[in-house]
Design an enzyme around this catalytic site. Structure first.
Site: not given
Ligand code: 5GP
Ligand code: ZN
Length: 140
Positions: A100, A102
């Site tokens: 993903h 951001h």
């Molecule tokens: P990463 O650290 O893997 O790059 O980012 C994962 C992101 O997913 C985090 O910013 C976290 O807040 C978001 N996230 C995790 N679980 C959920 C969820 O169930 N719904 C939504 N909308 N965001 C999520």
């Protein structure tokens, strides 16, 4: 789909999300714990762990939509700019192992990413490292 992948469960409709865009290949929705208002996530619906595992055509599809999503997000929250961030691996801060991106709206002085630990290379190291990477790209 990996049973324990929360983003695959969002794609399947088992977990709700605040969707901002979707087509048959990609989905964009608001991050549940925003770094700033409007922080959203853009991802392929198909599960890939890291960016380098995503087929080029799908990466292009993500790129095709990222700009217009970012523009809409920035406009909606009246931000000045944005970061596009993609974490790969736990060491990099990746908590959800479904590729993903951001999109993080930014404003001057908001303090987000204030610490950027920029370093320096010892003399001669950078050229050797560039050559090593270049050869690995060539042979891949
Ligand atoms: P990463 O650290 O893997 O790059 O980012 C994962 C992101 O997913 C985090 O910013 C976290 O807040 C978001 N996230 C995790 N679980 C959920 C969820 O169930 N719904 C939504 N909308 N965001 C999520
Ligand atoms: Zn997944």
């Amino acid at each position: 789909m990996p049973e324990d992948c929360i983003f695959c469960r969002i794609v399947a409709g088992e977990i709700s999300c605040s969707k901002v865009y979707q087509n048959d290949q990609i989905l964009a929705f608001l991050d549940i714990n925003p770094v700033s208002q409007g922080h959203c996530l853009v991802m392929p619906k198909q599960h890939f762990n890291r960016f380098d595992q995503c087929p080029a055509e799908l990466a292009a599809e993500l790129a095709r939509h990222m700009g217009k999503i970012a523009r809409a997000v920035v406009s909606a929250v009246e931000a000045e700019g944005y970061n596009i961030l993609n974490n790969n691996g736990r060491c990099s801060g990746q908590l959800v192992e479904h590729l993903h991106f951001h999109i993080i709206p930014r404003r001057t002085g908001d303090g987000v990413f204030d610490r950027w630990p920029a370093g320096e290379y010892p003399a001669g190291f950078m050229e050797k490292l560039a050559l090593k990477i270049k050869n690995l790209i060539k042979s891949s």
